[in-house]
Each structure stands twice: as structure tokens, then as C-alpha cells.
Design an enzyme around this catalytic site. Structure first.
Site, mmCIF file in Angstrom:
data_model
loop_
_atom_site.group_PDB
_atom_site.id
_atom_site.type_symbol
_atom_site.label_atom_id
_atom_site.label_comp_id
_atom_site.label_asym_id
_atom_site.label_seq_id
_atom_site.Cartn_x
_atom_site.Cartn_y
_atom_site.Cartn_z
ATOM 1 N N TYR A 1 37.835 39.682 45.983
ATOM 2 C CA TYR A 1 36.461 39.287 45.642
ATOM 3 C C TYR A 1 35.820 40.353 44.742
ATOM 4 C CZ TYR A 1 31.591 38.063 45.635
ATOM 5 O OH TYR A 1 30.327 37.737 45.193
ATOM 6 N N ARG B 1 26.148 49.202 51.250
ATOM 7 C CA ARG B 1 24.722 49.580 51.306
ATOM 8 C C ARG B 1 23.817 48.378 51.616
ATOM 9 N NH1 ARG B 1 22.517 50.289 45.609
ATOM 10 N NH2 ARG B 1 22.681 48.014 45.846
ATOM 11 N N PHE C 1 28.096 56.667 30.226
ATOM 12 C CA PHE C 1 27.928 55.282 30.685
ATOM 13 C C PHE C 1 28.803 54.994 31.907
ATOM 14 C CE2 PHE C 1 27.516 50.783 30.644
ATOM 15 C CZ PHE C 1 28.778 50.222 30.693
HETATM 16 C C1 D61 Z 1 32.242 51.519 33.835
HETATM 17 C C2 D61 Z 1 30.901 51.365 33.712
HETATM 18 C C3 D61 Z 1 30.247 50.331 34.369
HETATM 19 C C4 D61 Z 1 30.951 49.434 35.168
HETATM 20 C C5 D61 Z 1 32.294 49.607 35.298
HETATM 21 C C6 D61 Z 1 32.936 50.673 34.619
HETATM 22 C C7 D61 Z 1 32.977 48.725 36.095
HETATM 23 C C8 D61 Z 1 32.334 47.689 36.746
HETATM 24 C C9 D61 Z 1 30.997 47.522 36.618
HETATM 25 C C10 D61 Z 1 30.281 48.382 35.838
HETATM 26 C C11 D61 Z 1 30.321 46.402 37.351
HETATM 27 C C12 D61 Z 1 29.731 46.976 38.627
HETATM 28 C C13 D61 Z 1 29.058 45.921 39.438
HETATM 29 C C14 D61 Z 1 28.299 46.606 40.556
HETATM 30 C C15 D61 Z 1 26.985 45.960 40.766
HETATM 31 N N1 D61 Z 1 27.183 44.623 41.332
HETATM 32 C C16 D61 Z 1 26.671 43.526 40.734
HETATM 33 O O1 D61 Z 1 26.004 43.556 39.737
HETATM 34 C C17 D61 Z 1 27.035 42.236 41.470
HETATM 35 O O2 D61 Z 1 27.235 41.176 40.532
HETATM 36 C C18 D61 Z 1 28.540 41.234 39.982
HETATM 37 C C19 D61 Z 1 28.762 40.086 39.036
HETATM 38 C C20 D61 Z 1 28.082 40.283 37.744
HETATM 39 C C21 D61 Z 1 28.474 41.602 37.072
HETATM 40 C C22 D61 Z 1 27.390 42.000 36.187
HETATM 41 C C23 D61 Z 1 27.581 43.301 35.459
HETATM 42 C C24 D61 Z 1 27.176 44.484 36.066
HETATM 43 C C25 D61 Z 1 27.248 45.669 35.340
HETATM 44 C C26 D61 Z 1 27.715 45.681 34.010
HETATM 45 C C27 D61 Z 1 28.110 44.480 33.420
HETATM 46 C C28 D61 Z 1 28.047 43.269 34.158
HETATM 47 C C29 D61 Z 1 28.535 44.477 32.100
HETATM 48 C C30 D61 Z 1 28.551 45.657 31.368
HETATM 49 C C31 D61 Z 1 28.140 46.846 31.957
HETATM 50 C C32 D61 Z 1 27.739 46.879 33.262
HETATM 51 C C33 D61 Z 1 25.903 41.891 42.448
HETATM 52 O O3 D61 Z 1 24.762 41.548 41.696
HETATM 53 C C34 D61 Z 1 23.625 42.201 42.189
HETATM 54 C C35 D61 Z 1 22.452 41.405 41.742
HETATM 55 O O4 D61 Z 1 22.584 40.196 41.681
HETATM 56 O O5 D61 Z 1 21.411 42.063 41.497
HETATM 57 C C36 D61 Z 1 26.364 40.722 43.280
HETATM 58 O O6 D61 Z 1 25.779 39.640 43.142
HETATM 59 O O7 D61 Z 1 27.286 40.949 44.090
HETATM 60 MG MG MG Z 2 26.759 37.831 42.989
#
Ligand code: D61
Ligand code: MG
Length: 410
Positions: free
Chosen positions: A170, A217, A287
Site C-alpha cells: 500500500y 503519527r 528537496f
Molecule cells: C523525495 C522527496 C519527496 C518524496 C519522495 C522522495 C518520495 C515520496 C514522497 C515524497 C511522497 C511522500 C508521501 C508522504 C505524504 N503522504 C501523502 O501525501 C499521502 O498521499 C499519498 C498519495 C498522493 C501522493 C502525493 C505526493 C506527495 C508528495 C510529493 C508528490 C506527490 C509529488 C512530488 C513531490 C512530493 C496521504 O495524503 C495526505 C493528505 O491527503 O493530506 C494519504 O492520503 O495517505
Molecule cells: Mg490517500
């Protein structure tokens, strides 16, 4: 308010003031004046929907910045559909499955969401238009990741996270794929070597560490909304229902479960350090580094902490700013990771069922994050100490100035 919370941490007061007066590696690089109307909208939506990633995305170099901004907004829109519990499954599943096709449809948007980030669905046309303006090498990556994430979200919209393997799968779908996509964008921009985009194992771990930290968290927030992301294979060892941990009589078993999940997440740190050690471009490094050090600090704050079952545990703004100002080199992130690993090691209860495993991964991470200059991060306390004493004096004078003057004159 953030200053008051850090009043007993002079280094944090100092960092908060430095940040307030413009210090820090996350200065936005885009020039709004030369932007199209839809591009300006997209940066507004980025600042509206992401507290943690907006600043570091806008500090990225060259055309990578816009590609990552659009990548974020496309996936945030997809996630808003996934998270919206008011959308019936028979409508949600086909939307998640075909979401990547909407990128080529200039007319598509969705106006029935009740979610906080619904603006990225209501004005999806602007995001898709900017997507179509990106270079081919970026569009291919964003569309591919959007397709895979949509399909993965469909799978788990129809089944629960049961095994620890499910938990990894997931988190791969909703965050590992983001890490893999970002790494391919970094290499496509030629700001980073090809290996960064090719080594999907390490890129996946970058995402899993962030998502697992969020899921750990956000236990209470998710549980109160009827969402369950903790793996049943783990929590069912400590309770018959996941929501049992909300009740104080189940605190000990709740903490044991919490500590086991944090120990699980700490196993991604070796990959995170290896991934970071390959980066060359400073804006890409910052970043990637800032969310990772915030995550290890959050895990250290959550470890063995009853507050996880009563509220959402957050690190202080002062702590966050210090790490943001410092997380600009391998040496400093190694030191930040080793300090927080040591903190977890020190607070491992001897009777915790995972204690041995926790101590093992903590010592592994300490070894990997050992720096020649371990003393580096303990900045001298004096300047900030004087600073905060000064502030305290000003605050006291400000609040009691008139009484003190009255007392002196009487
Ligand atoms: C390097 C830098 C940033 C990184 C990375 C590596 C690897 C992964 C990520 C960022 C993503 C980390 C996600 C952690 C926060 N969780 C969420 O936002 C959940 O939603 C996930 C699905 C959508 C992903 C959106 C995303 C997030 C960060 C990004 C990105 C896309 C694109 C580019 C850069 C950063 C969480 O959502 C929380 C909410 O709805 O507020 C959920 O629904 O579980
Ligand atoms: Mg989600």
C-alpha cells in the site's frame, strides 16, 4: 506561539528568528511575472494543498521545478478522490483506474468532492493544461506513475491492509511510486545521474519511510474517521480491534504495537542514506533531505509516546526550522539521523516486545550515520541563549513594564 513553544530551546529560538528574517535553503525560484495564468494558478494550488512540500518544490532548479510541481498536483488530485469517503465505490473505482487518461482531456474536472484539497479536482483543467506543456520526458513519467498509483489505490479501496507485506505494498502504491517517479524526473532533468532513476528499490524506500511515518503519527485522526492503515498482522497481536488503542486501559499494548511499527519503519533508513549519498544537485538534495529528517524526528517524537493515541504528535516548529536550515549535506543529515536514532535507543523500554529488534536497527542506523564530526550539530548555545534571555526580558518588560515603573516611582 512557535517562539513560546521553543522558549526553553535557545537554539530553536535563534533558528526561528533567522528563518523569520529570510534565512534558509527554500527560497522560491519561479518568477511569477513571466508565468502563464494557469501556471500561476498551479503554484497557488501547490501552496494551498501542501504544507510540507511546497517550499522545497519551489526551490528546485530549472525546468525540474515545474515538472515536480505538476507531478505533485496531479497525484494530490488522484489522492483526493481516494481519500473522499463520500464518493461511492462504483464511481470511485473507474475514476481512479482511468485518472491518467484525464491528463490528455482539456475539459475534465470533478466538482462533487467534499475534501479539503478539492480545488485541484475542481480546476483540474489548469493542472492538465500545464501537464501538456511539459517536456515529453517528464510527461511520460508523470502519466506512468499516475496510472500505477490509481490502479494500486483501486486494489486497496476494495481490501484492507492485513499483512505487513500489504502495508509495504500500500505504501509503495501511494508513496514509493512517488519516490520512483521523482527519481526518474531527476535523471531526466540531467541534474542527477541515471542511476538515481534506475535504482527503484532505494527510491521506493524513500517513499515508504515518509508514508509509514505519516500513517503511524496519524493513528487517531484516521481511526476517528474510520480509516485503518496500520497492518492487521501487527496490531492483532496486541488488540482485537485497532480502535481499542483509543482507550487508556489498552495503553501498554498500544505502545507495544506503536513501537513495533516504528521499528519496522526504521528499517528503511539504510536505503534512505544510500539514496541521499548519490545526489549531486543542492536543490534536489534539500528537496529530498528535508522531508526525511522531519520523518525521523517525528518517529523519535512518537516512539513509546502515549500522546499518539490521544492527539496528532507534531515536532515543534523550532525543531523543524533547525533541521531545515541544517539538512543541506550528507554529514549533517547523518548527524540528525544519528541523534534521533540515539534518542529512540535511549527510550526503548527493556520490557518492550520489540526491544531487541529496535536496539538492533538503531545500532545499524547509528553505524551508518556515524560522522567524523559527530559534534557538528551541537551548535554553541551562547548566541541563542543570550538571544532568548533578551527576548524573555523584552517580553517581561512589555507585559509588566508599567507595573514595574509604577512600583519604582511609588
Ligand atoms: C523525495 C522527496 C519527496 C518524496 C519522495 C522522495 C518520495 C515520496 C514522497 C515524497 C511522497 C511522500 C508521501 C508522504 C505524504 N503522504 C501523502 O501525501 C499521502 O498521499 C499519498 C498519495 C498522493 C501522493 C502525493 C505526493 C506527495 C508528495 C510529493 C508528490 C506527490 C509529488 C512530488 C513531490 C512530493 C496521504 O495524503 C495526505 C493528505 O491527503 O493530506 C494519504 O492520503 O495517505
Ligand atoms: Mg490517500
Amino acid at each position: 506561539m512557535d517562539l513560546l513553544k521553543s522558549i526553553t530551546h535557545p537554539d530553536e529560538v535563534y533558528a526561528l528568528l533567522k528563518f523569520k528574517f529570510g534565512a534558509g535553503p527554500t527560497k522560491p525560484k519561479q518568477d511569477h511575472a513571466s508565468m502563464t495564468k494557469t501556471a500561476r494558478k498551479c503554484y497557488n494550488y501547490l501552496n494551498q494543498t501542501s504544507r510540507s512540500f511546497a517550499a522545497v518544490i519551489q526551490a528546485l532548479d530549472g525546468d525540474l521545478r515545474h515538472a515536480v510541481c505538476i507531478f505533485y498536483l496531479v497525484l494530490r488530485a488522484l489522492d483526493t478522490v481516494e481519500d473522499d469517503m463520500t464518493i461511492p465505490l462504483k464511481e470511485k473505482i473507474p475514476m481512479l483506474q482511468t485518472f491518467h487518461e484525464k491528463l490528455e482531456d482539456p475539459t475534465w474536472n470533478y466538482t462533487k468532492s467534499k475534501e479539503k484539497d478539492r480545488i485541484v479536482l475542481e480546476d483540474f483543467q489548469a493542472i492538465a493544461q500545464e501537464f501538456r506543456s511539459l517536456a515529453e520526458c517528464y510527461r511520460v513519467v508523470i502519466a506512468d506513475i499516475c496510472k500505477k498509483m490509481g490502479h494500486g489505490m483501486c486494489e486497496f479501496a476494495q481490501r484492507d491492509v492485513l499483512t505487513n507485506k500489504d502495508w509495504d505494498l500500500y505504501c509503495h502504491y501511494v508513496a514509493g511510486l512517488v519516490g520512483i517517479g521523482l527519481s526518474r524526473l531527476f535523471s531526466a532533468s540531467e541534474l542527477e545521474d541515471a542511476i538515481v532513476g534506475e535504482d527503484t528499490e532505494l527510491a521506493n524506500s524513500m517513499g515508504l519511510f515518509l508514508q509509514k511515518t505519516n500513517i503511524i503519527r496519524d493513528y487517531l485522526e484516521d481511526s476517528l474517521e474510520g480509516r485503518e492503515f496500520w497492518p492487521k498482522e501487527t496490531w492483532s497481536k496486541y488488540a482485537s480491534k485497532l480502535s481499542d488503542f483509543q482507550r487508556s486501559q489498552n495503553l501498554t499494548s498500544g505502545l507495544h504495537c506503536l513501537n513495533e511499527l516504528i521499528t519496522n519503519a526504521l528499517h528503511h533508513v539504510p536505503d534512505v542514506l544510500k539514496y541521499m549519498s548519490r545526489l549531486h544537485n543542492q536543490s534536489v538534495f534539500n528537496f529530498c533531505a528535508i522531508p526525511q529528517v522531519m520523518a525521523i524526528a517525528t518517529l523519535a517524537e512518537c516512539y513509546n509516546n502515549p500522546k499518539v493515541f490521544r492527539s496528532v504528535v507534531k515536532i515543534r516548529k523550532g525543531q523543524a526550522v533547525i533541521m531545515m536550515l541544517e539538512a543541506t549535506s550528507m554529514d549533517s543529515i547523518r548527524t540528525i539521523i544519528s541523534n534521533h536514532s540515539r534518542q529512540i535507543g535511549k527510550s526503548t523500554p527493556s520490557n518492550d516486545p520489540s526491544a531487541e529488534l529496535t536496539r538492533k536497527i538503531v545500532s545499524t542506523n547509528l553505524e551508518l550515520s556515524h560522522t567524523a564530526s559527530a559534534q557538528l550539530t551541537t551548535p554553541s548555545y551562547y548566541p541563542p541563549l543570550y538571544m532568548s534571555l533578551g527576548i524573555m526580558l523584552v517580553l517581561i518588560l512589555y507585559s509588566y513594564g508599567s507595573q514595574i515603573l509604577h512600583y519604582i516611582h511609588s
